[in-house]
Design a protein around this motif. Structure first.
Motif, mmCIF file in Angstrom:
data_model
loop_
_atom_site.group_PDB
_atom_site.id
_atom_site.type_symbol
_atom_site.label_atom_id
_atom_site.label_comp_id
_atom_site.label_asym_id
_atom_site.label_seq_id
_atom_site.Cartn_x
_atom_site.Cartn_y
_atom_site.Cartn_z
ATOM 1 N N PHE A 31 0.877 -1.312 0.169
ATOM 2 C CA PHE A 31 0.033 -0.052 -0.146
ATOM 3 C C PHE A 31 0.727 1.243 0.046
ATOM 4 O O PHE A 31 0.530 2.192 -0.516
ATOM 5 C CB PHE A 31 -1.070 -0.060 1.313
ATOM 6 C CG PHE A 31 -2.239 -1.054 0.959
ATOM 7 C CD1 PHE A 31 -3.201 -0.866 0.301
ATOM 8 C CD2 PHE A 31 -1.929 -2.248 1.597
ATOM 9 C CE1 PHE A 31 -4.248 -1.863 0.301
ATOM 10 C CE2 PHE A 31 -2.830 -3.189 1.570
ATOM 11 C CZ PHE A 31 -3.922 -3.262 0.630
ATOM 12 N N GLN A 36 -2.994 5.235 -4.369
ATOM 13 C CA GLN A 36 -4.135 4.975 -3.435
ATOM 14 C C GLN A 36 -4.903 6.200 -3.669
ATOM 15 O O GLN A 36 -4.649 7.405 -3.912
ATOM 16 C CB GLN A 36 -3.535 4.776 -1.960
ATOM 17 C CG GLN A 36 -2.762 3.802 -1.827
ATOM 18 C CD GLN A 36 -3.544 2.589 -1.951
ATOM 19 O OE1 GLN A 36 -4.449 2.139 -1.336
ATOM 20 N NE2 GLN A 36 -2.833 1.648 -2.644
ATOM 21 N N GLN A 279 -9.682 -0.389 1.649
ATOM 22 C CA GLN A 279 -8.635 0.277 2.420
ATOM 23 C C GLN A 279 -8.643 -0.587 3.794
ATOM 24 O O GLN A 279 -9.378 -0.576 4.427
ATOM 25 C CB GLN A 279 -9.060 1.474 2.459
ATOM 26 C CG GLN A 279 -9.257 2.207 1.190
ATOM 27 C CD GLN A 279 -10.010 3.637 1.315
ATOM 28 O OE1 GLN A 279 -10.948 3.630 2.170
ATOM 29 N NE2 GLN A 279 -9.667 4.368 0.321
#
Length: 371
Positions: A31, A36, A279
């Motif tokens: 991540f 993102q 997420q």
């Protein structure tokens, strides 16, 4: 068609879905090194407007500085407070909520309260840490890793398709939920059709034949394309009519579903497109955020835009119904994984899950591969 022809190994272990150590390595190696989601450009239309949110545990703020969108770590270099609270807002200055330090469009100090008490300070040593930004249509993404590439440059074979289905589109749906489940469960559920007859008996009802699946397995993404021929029923005829009547250049393609690794799930056709962001909040907690779009350019101008928006509402309702059916299952999968003593196995119908698991292991430390 499917790429594989038989059973596939389940590459991840059951404990990989609840282990805090495994999750922490995912955050660090997946991540914090990928694009993102931050928000949509409509939220940053006014000068001084901002979006502040966490990306993989790192607070980020993205702000409109005189029409220029800039992103920084939402951390003041003075005493390390967050500059603004998480959420959206609009302020005359980007000012730290703790001691009032102000910052300009390059992250530089623009005002230092009681500056004389900092005599000798070198302001250039105390700038905000910049964060890379990139856009697809109105969608804004951030990347914490160093570099200068855009999201399009990082996935060149998808860039044209993403622009076609998200580049000139209007936001019409936004839904955020939170679930007590590991993020990978949501991803894997979305990219396989083996569960369809059991989980969606009234919406999808049964398996589609292998020859109606256009499966593509790529190191950065997987994709499913629906190859079922158009039929003479009212739904299929209605969709083709709407495409021809409303769109400048219809292609009459059925929907596609793309999983951009690690955590982006896209469903799109030429009338309605969605992008979902999965997420991780913790090893067993996940935020699911989905945005839906319709084309901005339709024949007939704004009256037809209104008409199309009304027509799309039943699609959104059906889409949400399918999601809720899946959401009901996610916690039970998580609880089962916590108590499983089996290795697991997959069919070729689940080969997109296999590719996703391979992607994860290829990017995590070697200790997770050699077990």
């Amino acid at each position: 068609m499917f790429i594989h022809s038989g059973k596939l190994e389940h590459l991840l272990r059951p404990e990989d879905y609840s282990s805090t150590e495994f999750w922490q390595d995912e955050v660090e190696h997946l991540f914090r090194k990928s694009w993102q989601y931050i928000g949509v450009s409509d939220q940053l239309g006014k000068e001084g407007s901002y979006i502040a949110r966490d990306i993989a545990g790192v607070p980020v703020v993205v702000r409109n500085f005189g029409g220029e969108i800039k992103g920084f770590r939402n951390v003041c270099p003075h005493r390390h407070s967050m500059i603004v609270k998480e959420g959206t807002g609009c302020t005359e200055k980007l000012k730290c909520m703790y001691h009032g330090w102000e910052f300009g469009e390059k992250g530089q100090i623009s005002h230092l309260p009681d500056g004389s008490s900092f005599r000798g300070i070198k302001a250039t040593d105390y700038c905000l840490t910049p964060v890379r930004l990139s856009r697809i249509g109105s969608l804004i993404f951030a990347n914490l890793a160093p570099g200068d590439s855009t999201i399009q440059q990082d996935m060149p074979d998808l860039a044209a398709e993403l622009d076609q289905y998200f580049g000139k589109h209007k936001l019409i749906w936004h839904w955020t939920t939170e679930h007590k489940t590991n993020w990978k469960i949501i991803e894997e559920n979305a990219v396989e059709s083996y569960h369809v007859p059991m989980a969606h008996p009234t919406t999808f009802t049964d398996y589609k034949a292998a020859e109606l699946h256009d499966h593509r397995l790529n190191p950065a993404y997987t994709r499913y394309g629906d190859l079922e021929p158009w039929k003479t029923g009212i739904v299929d005829r209605g969709f083709k009519f709407l495409s021809k009547f409303l769109l400048p250049s219809p292609n009459y393609e059925r929907f596609k579903h793309t999983h951009i690794f690690p955590n982006n799930l896209l469903y799109y056709n030429e009338i309605f497109s969605t992008w979902a962001f999965v997420q991780p909040v913790a090893a067993g907690v996940t935020r699911y955020e989905i945005v839906g779009f319709m084309p901005r350019e339709v024949k007939g101008g704004w009256p037809m835009q209104i008409a199309l928006r009304v027509i799309i509402q039943p699609l959104i309702k059906q889409f949400a119904k399918i999601l809720i059916e899946d959401m009901d299952i996610w916690p039970m999968i998580h609880h089962g994984l916590e108590n499983s003593r089996n290795k697991g196995v997959m069919s070729c119908r689940e080969e997109r899950v296999f590719a996703f698991q391979q992607y994860i292991l290829d990017r995590l430390p070697e200790k997770w591969r050699n077990r």
